[in-house]
Design an enzyme around this catalytic site. Structure first.
Site, PDB file in Angstrom:
ATOM      1  N   CYS A  64       0.813  -1.212   0.000  1.00  0.00           N
ATOM      2  CA  CYS A  64       0.000   0.000   0.000  1.00  0.00           C
ATOM      3  C   CYS A  64       0.856   1.275   0.000  1.00  0.00           C
ATOM      4  O   CYS A  64       1.457   1.584  -1.014  1.00  0.00           O
ATOM      5  CB  CYS A  64      -1.007  -0.057   1.144  1.00  0.00           C
ATOM      6  SG  CYS A  64      -2.476   0.932   0.807  1.00  0.00           S
ATOM      7  N   HIS A  78      -3.680  -5.711   2.372  1.00  0.00           N
ATOM      8  CA  HIS A  78      -3.414  -5.916   3.790  1.00  0.00           C
ATOM      9  C   HIS A  78      -4.052  -7.253   4.153  1.00  0.00           C
ATOM     10  O   HIS A  78      -4.603  -7.940   3.298  1.00  0.00           O
ATOM     11  CB  HIS A  78      -4.056  -4.810   4.628  1.00  0.00           C
ATOM     12  CG  HIS A  78      -3.589  -3.435   4.243  1.00  0.00           C
ATOM     13  ND1 HIS A  78      -2.336  -2.964   4.544  1.00  0.00           N
ATOM     14  CD2 HIS A  78      -4.221  -2.425   3.590  1.00  0.00           C
ATOM     15  CE1 HIS A  78      -2.222  -1.724   4.091  1.00  0.00           C
ATOM     16  NE2 HIS A  78      -3.337  -1.371   3.508  1.00  0.00           N
TER      17      HIS A  78
HETATM   18  N1  GLN Z   1      -1.888   6.894   1.936  1.00  0.00           N
HETATM   19  C1  GLN Z   1      -2.064   5.983   0.831  1.00  0.00           C
HETATM   20  C2  GLN Z   1      -3.411   6.105   0.151  1.00  0.00           C
HETATM   21  O1  GLN Z   1      -4.394   6.437   0.772  1.00  0.00           O
HETATM   22  C3  GLN Z   1      -1.824   4.559   1.280  1.00  0.00           C
HETATM   23  C4  GLN Z   1      -2.839   4.059   2.274  1.00  0.00           C
HETATM   24  C5  GLN Z   1      -2.444   2.756   2.894  1.00  0.00           C
HETATM   25  O2  GLN Z   1      -1.275   2.459   3.032  1.00  0.00           O
HETATM   26  N2  GLN Z   1      -3.411   1.972   3.326  1.00  0.00           N
HETATM   27  O3  GLN Z   1      -3.513   5.842  -1.034  1.00  0.00           O
END
Ligand code: GLN
Length: 236
Positions: A95, A192
């Site tokens: 992510c 995740h």
């Molecule tokens: N900040 C990033 C986004 O919103 C990644 C989010 C995350 O790692 N879950 O795209």
């Protein structure tokens, strides 16, 4: 593998990018290595510490925009991860960690430089992608269906230098069609879950990349039950 044949697993920036439980990926990798009799050494490197360049597998997780931008700045300034990759290290990024492996990403409305280790760029989607994620993995990797949970505002556009990790069958991933990316021994995903708990095949792929050894099958009845339950949830 590095000195004394210990497999060195490096969990990057737990102080910035640990909001989504992705540290579980470190636990799964260490456990699956241990079950194969591979001695493992785990190191957690905070953002105020130098990134050692002699790790075998580097893991980095998801996080909010602010910590993500800071993590990218620190990793670029540090240079250790790039040196490790130049020496053939394996990287598993999730992510926010995945986005910052690319050329650029957006955080809090500003365009930020990534590490440029994967040929991809991320911008923002109109909606936040939240929910179950599933996809058919690139046949070149020989892995079963990807399963995970996604929660991100970014959308990721792949360049010619990477291959998509999977073709999306549920959820959004990169852009509603493809999910994640890989090149050489660097792999990124929006999953995740943690991803390696839900996809032990990816954990074994990373271990194979890092050691050059075939990973003998182990008792995967529990992970298989988890996978079956989660995959059946998106078929409904
Ligand atoms: N900040 C990033 C986004 O919103 C990644 C989010 C995350 O790692 N879950 O795209």
């Amino acid at each position: 593998m590095s000195t004394e044949s210990r497999l060195r697993l490096i969990w990057l920036y737990p102080d910035l990018l640990s909001t989504y439980g992705d540290r579980g990926n470190l636990l799964i990798l260490a456990r699956r290595a241990d079950l194969r009799g591979l001695p493992v050494e785990c190191a957690e490197v905070r953002a105020d510490q130098a990134v050692p360049a002699d790790g075998d597998i580097y893991l980095i997780g998801g996080g909010e925009d602010g910590p993500q931008a800071l993590a990218a700045q620190r990793l670029i300034a540090d240079g250790g991860l790039r040196r490790a990759v130049d020496h053939g290290a394996t990287v598993f990024s999730v992510c926010a960690g995945y986005q910052l492996m690319g050329n650029s990403f957006y955080a809090k409305g500003a365009k930020c430089a990534g590490l440029g280790l994967l040929d991809l760029d991320s911008d923002r989607g109109e909606t936040r992608a939240v929910g179950e994620l599933a996809g058919e993995v690139d046949p070149a990797l020989g892995l079963p269906t990807l399963t995970g949970f996604e929660n991100h505002g970014g959308r990721t556009h792949l360049g010619p230098g990477v291959r998509p990790l999977a073709r999306v069958t549920a959820g959004i991933g990169n852009d509603g069609r493809s999910e994640g990316a890989w090149h050489g021994r660097i792999l990124g995903t929006y999953s995740h879950g943690p991803a390696l708990a839900r996809n032990p095949g990816i954990a074994d792929l990373l271990l194979r990349w890092a050691t050059g050894m075939t990973m003998e099958p182990i008792d995967d009845r529990w992970p298989t039950r988890l996978r079956d339950e989660r995959l059946s949830a998106v078929l409904k």
